[in-house]
Scaffold this motif. Structure first.
Motif, PDB file in Angstrom:
ATOM      1  N   ARG A   1     -11.187 -40.142   0.035  1.00 14.12           N
ATOM      2  CA  ARG A   1     -12.197 -41.078   0.360  1.00 14.12           C
ATOM      3  C   ARG A   1     -13.458 -40.171   0.568  1.00 14.12           C
ATOM      4  O   ARG A   1     -14.680 -40.579   0.037  1.00 14.12           O
ATOM      5  N   ASN A   2     -13.653 -39.303   1.410  1.00 13.36           N
ATOM      6  CA  ASN A   2     -14.665 -38.553   1.686  1.00 13.36           C
ATOM      7  C   ASN A   2     -15.158 -37.693   0.685  1.00 13.36           C
ATOM      8  O   ASN A   2     -16.525 -37.748   0.633  1.00 13.36           O
ATOM      9  N   VAL A   3     -14.453 -37.422  -0.369  1.00 16.65           N
ATOM     10  CA  VAL A   3     -14.980 -36.528  -1.508  1.00 16.65           C
ATOM     11  C   VAL A   3     -15.538 -37.367  -2.440  1.00 16.65           C
ATOM     12  O   VAL A   3     -16.367 -37.298  -3.189  1.00 16.65           O
ATOM     13  N   SER A   4     -14.862 -38.703  -2.427  1.00 19.81           N
ATOM     14  CA  SER A   4     -15.313 -39.499  -3.773  1.00 19.81           C
ATOM     15  C   SER A   4     -16.830 -39.957  -3.552  1.00 19.81           C
ATOM     16  O   SER A   4     -17.105 -40.056  -2.419  1.00 19.81           O
ATOM     17  N   ASN A   5     -17.482 -39.984  -4.697  1.00 25.36           N
ATOM     18  CA  ASN A   5     -18.747 -40.477  -4.683  1.00 25.36           C
ATOM     19  C   ASN A   5     -19.724 -39.595  -3.797  1.00 25.36           C
ATOM     20  O   ASN A   5     -20.776 -40.164  -3.000  1.00 25.36           O
ATOM     21  N   TYR A   6     -19.485 -38.230  -3.626  1.00 27.92           N
ATOM     22  CA  TYR A   6     -20.023 -37.234  -2.441  1.00 27.92           C
ATOM     23  C   TYR A   6     -21.741 -37.452  -2.779  1.00 27.92           C
ATOM     24  O   TYR A   6     -22.342 -37.513  -1.711  1.00 27.92           O
ATOM     25  N   LYS A   7     -22.184 -37.380  -3.938  1.00 26.34           N
ATOM     26  CA  LYS A   7     -23.558 -37.207  -4.330  1.00 26.34           C
ATOM     27  C   LYS A   7     -24.279 -38.470  -3.832  1.00 26.34           C
ATOM     28  O   LYS A   7     -25.528 -38.446  -3.433  1.00 26.34           O
ATOM     29  N   GLN A   8     -23.528 -39.606  -4.257  1.00 26.81           N
ATOM     30  CA  GLN A   8     -24.305 -40.975  -3.908  1.00 26.81           C
ATOM     31  C   GLN A   8     -24.269 -41.199  -2.293  1.00 26.81           C
ATOM     32  O   GLN A   8     -25.243 -41.732  -1.642  1.00 26.81           O
ATOM     33  N   LYS A   9     -23.300 -40.673  -1.660  1.00 26.54           N
ATOM     34  CA  LYS A   9     -23.347 -40.725  -0.243  1.00 26.54           C
ATOM     35  C   LYS A   9     -24.272 -39.928   0.415  1.00 26.54           C
ATOM     36  O   LYS A   9     -24.818 -40.308   1.470  1.00 26.54           O
ATOM     37  N   LYS A  10     -24.708 -38.832  -0.020  1.00 24.79           N
ATOM     38  CA  LYS A  10     -25.614 -37.898   0.589  1.00 24.79           C
ATOM     39  C   LYS A  10     -26.828 -38.269   0.295  1.00 24.79           C
ATOM     40  O   LYS A  10     -27.980 -38.206   1.159  1.00 24.79           O
TER      41      LYS A  10
END
Length: 81
Positions: free
Chosen positions: A71-80
């Motif tokens: 979960r932490n790695v998925s959609n990393y750019k959007q989370k940042k």
């Protein structure tokens, strides 16, 4: 024969995710009461969930929880952002 049919019913439900009782009756060419007994057996072992007019697979991949690291790695750019 009964246990083989129940396994086939379970596979069919998993493949289609949600099916009606009538669809199962037609596909397996058995009575509605037989399908209901098979569904009850599958519901008792938590393979399927009874819904109005049919059944729904519990074992589909959309319902499985992801590990935190995934979960932490998925959609990393959007989370940042």
């Amino acid at each position: 024969m009964k246990s083989k049919r129940i396994l086939e019913v379970e596979k069919y439900i998993e493949k289609n995710e949600t099916v009606s009782i009538e669809e199962l009756q037609d596909h397996f060419n058995v009575s509605i009461n037989t399908i209901r007994r098979d569904i009850n057996a599958l519901a008792e072992k938590n393979s399927v969930k009874k819904v109005y007019g049919g059944v729904k697979s519990i074992n589909n991949s959309n319902q499985k929880a992801l590990d935190y690291s995934e979960r932490n790695v998925s959609n990393y750019k959007q989370k940042k952002k």
